[in-house]
Design a protein around this motif. Structure first.
Motif, short mmCIF file in Angstrom:
data_model
loop_
_atom_site.label_atom_id
_atom_site.label_comp_id
_atom_site.label_asym_id
_atom_site.label_seq_id
_atom_site.Cartn_x
_atom_site.Cartn_y
_atom_site.Cartn_z
N CYS A 57 -117.71 -7.11 -49.32
CA CYS A 57 -118.30 -5.87 -49.81
C CYS A 57 -117.68 -4.66 -49.12
CB CYS A 57 -119.80 -5.89 -49.54
SG CYS A 57 -120.67 -4.43 -50.13
N ASN A 58 -117.52 -3.61 -49.89
CA ASN A 58 -117.23 -2.29 -49.34
C ASN A 58 -118.53 -1.51 -49.51
OD1 ASN A 58 -116.71 0.67 -49.74
ND2 ASN A 58 -114.71 0.02 -48.98
N PRO A 59 -119.23 -1.20 -48.42
CA PRO A 59 -120.56 -0.60 -48.54
C PRO A 59 -120.60 0.74 -49.27
CG PRO A 59 -119.81 -0.58 -46.25
CD PRO A 59 -118.82 -1.38 -47.03
N HIS A 60 -119.55 1.54 -49.13
CA HIS A 60 -119.53 2.84 -49.81
C HIS A 60 -119.45 2.67 -51.33
CE1 HIS A 60 -119.22 4.79 -45.95
NE2 HIS A 60 -118.24 3.95 -45.63
N GLN A 61 -118.63 1.71 -51.77
CA GLN A 61 -118.52 1.44 -53.20
C GLN A 61 -119.81 0.81 -53.72
OE1 GLN A 61 -116.35 3.15 -54.45
NE2 GLN A 61 -114.32 2.24 -54.52
N ALA A 62 -120.39 -0.09 -52.94
CA ALA A 62 -121.64 -0.73 -53.35
C ALA A 62 -122.74 0.31 -53.54
CB ALA A 62 -122.06 -1.78 -52.32
N LYS A 63 -122.83 1.28 -52.66
CA LYS A 63 -123.85 2.32 -52.77
C LYS A 63 -123.69 3.12 -54.06
CE LYS A 63 -125.92 6.32 -50.46
NZ LYS A 63 -126.30 6.92 -51.70
N LYS A 64 -122.44 3.45 -54.41
CA LYS A 64 -122.19 4.19 -55.65
C LYS A 64 -122.75 3.43 -56.85
CE LYS A 64 -117.82 6.21 -54.13
NZ LYS A 64 -116.36 6.18 -54.36
N VAL A 65 -122.52 2.13 -56.86
CA VAL A 65 -122.96 1.29 -57.97
C VAL A 65 -124.49 1.16 -57.97
CG1 VAL A 65 -122.91 -1.08 -58.86
CG2 VAL A 65 -120.79 0.03 -58.12
N LEU A 66 -125.05 0.88 -56.81
CA LEU A 66 -126.50 0.65 -56.72
C LEU A 66 -127.30 1.92 -56.97
CD1 LEU A 66 -126.50 -1.76 -53.67
CD2 LEU A 66 -126.84 -2.35 -56.09
N ASP A 67 -126.75 3.07 -56.58
CA ASP A 67 -127.44 4.34 -56.86
C ASP A 67 -127.60 4.55 -58.37
OD1 ASP A 67 -127.86 5.10 -54.24
OD2 ASP A 67 -126.14 6.48 -54.16
N ARG A 68 -126.67 4.01 -59.14
CA ARG A 68 -126.69 4.19 -60.59
C ARG A 68 -127.46 3.10 -61.32
NH1 ARG A 68 -127.82 5.58 -64.78
NH2 ARG A 68 -126.48 5.89 -66.57
N ASN A 69 -127.34 1.84 -60.83
CA ASN A 69 -127.96 0.73 -61.55
C ASN A 69 -128.26 -0.41 -60.58
OD1 ASN A 69 -128.63 -1.45 -63.16
ND2 ASN A 69 -127.05 -1.05 -64.69
N MET A 70 -129.51 -0.52 -60.17
CA MET A 70 -129.91 -1.56 -59.22
C MET A 70 -129.77 -2.97 -59.79
SD MET A 70 -130.55 -0.72 -56.16
CE MET A 70 -131.43 -2.17 -55.58
N GLU A 71 -129.75 -3.12 -61.10
CA GLU A 71 -129.58 -4.45 -61.70
C GLU A 71 -128.24 -5.07 -61.30
OE1 GLU A 71 -130.12 -3.73 -65.85
OE2 GLU A 71 -132.31 -3.65 -65.68
N ILE A 72 -127.27 -4.23 -60.99
CA ILE A 72 -125.96 -4.73 -60.60
C ILE A 72 -126.03 -5.46 -59.25
CG2 ILE A 72 -123.55 -4.09 -60.14
CD1 ILE A 72 -123.88 -1.85 -62.21
N SER A 73 -127.12 -5.26 -58.52
CA SER A 73 -127.28 -5.98 -57.25
C SER A 73 -127.26 -7.49 -57.47
CB SER A 73 -128.58 -5.57 -56.56
OG SER A 73 -129.71 -5.98 -57.30
N THR A 74 -127.54 -7.94 -58.67
CA THR A 74 -127.50 -9.38 -58.97
C THR A 74 -126.08 -9.93 -58.94
OG1 THR A 74 -127.40 -9.00 -61.36
CG2 THR A 74 -129.60 -9.27 -60.38
N ALA A 75 -125.08 -9.03 -59.02
CA ALA A 75 -123.67 -9.45 -59.00
C ALA A 75 -122.99 -9.10 -57.68
CB ALA A 75 -122.93 -8.80 -60.17
N LEU A 76 -123.75 -8.59 -56.73
CA LEU A 76 -123.19 -8.22 -55.44
C LEU A 76 -123.66 -9.21 -54.38
CD1 LEU A 76 -123.69 -4.35 -55.46
CD2 LEU A 76 -121.63 -5.64 -56.02
N PRO A 77 -122.92 -9.40 -53.32
CA PRO A 77 -121.59 -8.88 -53.07
C PRO A 77 -120.54 -9.58 -53.94
CG PRO A 77 -122.25 -10.34 -51.30
CD PRO A 77 -123.42 -10.22 -52.23
N CYS A 78 -119.33 -9.06 -53.92
CA CYS A 78 -118.24 -9.70 -54.66
C CYS A 78 -117.92 -11.04 -54.01
CB CYS A 78 -117.00 -8.82 -54.64
SG CYS A 78 -117.23 -7.23 -55.47
N ARG A 79 -117.57 -12.01 -54.83
CA ARG A 79 -117.25 -13.35 -54.33
C ARG A 79 -115.80 -13.70 -54.63
NH1 ARG A 79 -122.02 -12.76 -56.14
NH2 ARG A 79 -123.83 -13.42 -54.95
#
Length: 128
Positions: A57-79
């Motif tokens: 995970c890159n935490p800065h990129q993850a925050k950008k995504v999660l700020d917009r759509n928390m549902e994407i947390s189901t696909a994080l972190p990248c594998r």
């Protein structure tokens, strides 16, 4: 194409070492590593193929995504999976751009492309 995969002639331990170094160099943290062979054997399942699944995970990129759509947390972190093949080791991941399509959030396309570009770079560096 949903999957990105690259092959290496190095051993699994060498690829794993180089993958972790490439993650650090490219500002991605390793959040976890799952040794599927060991875990399945521990559970009484006879499985003899080496496979390490990295969660990165890159935490800065993850925050950008999660700020917009928390549902994407189901696909994080990248594998990223590292697994033995007949000719060496494969590194494989589901492309972040393909995953993003599942969430119908096109405004995050640039973030997904940036993340994918770095993950591909990390995998390519580790494979060399």
């Amino acid at each position: 194409m949903i999957l990105y995969q690259v092959e290496s002639k190095k051993s699994l331990s060498e690829v794993a070492r180089d993958f972790e170094a490439a993650c650090q160099k490219n500002k991605f943290g390793v959040l976890g590593v799952h040794d599927l062979k060991a875990k399945l054997n521990e559970k009484g399942v006879d499985f003899d193929r080496d496979c390490l699944v990295y969660e990165i995970c890159n935490p800065h990129q993850a925050k950008k995504v999660l700020d917009r759509n928390m549902e994407i947390s189901t696909a994080l972190p990248c594998r990223v999976s590292l697994f033995a093949t007949d000719s060496g080791v494969a590194l494989a991941t589901i492309r972040p751009t393909a995953l993003l399509d599942l969430f119908k959030t096109p405004e995050l396309g640039e973030v997904a492309r940036e993340v994918e570009e770095v993950i591909v770079k990390i995998m390519d560096e580790a494979a060399r």
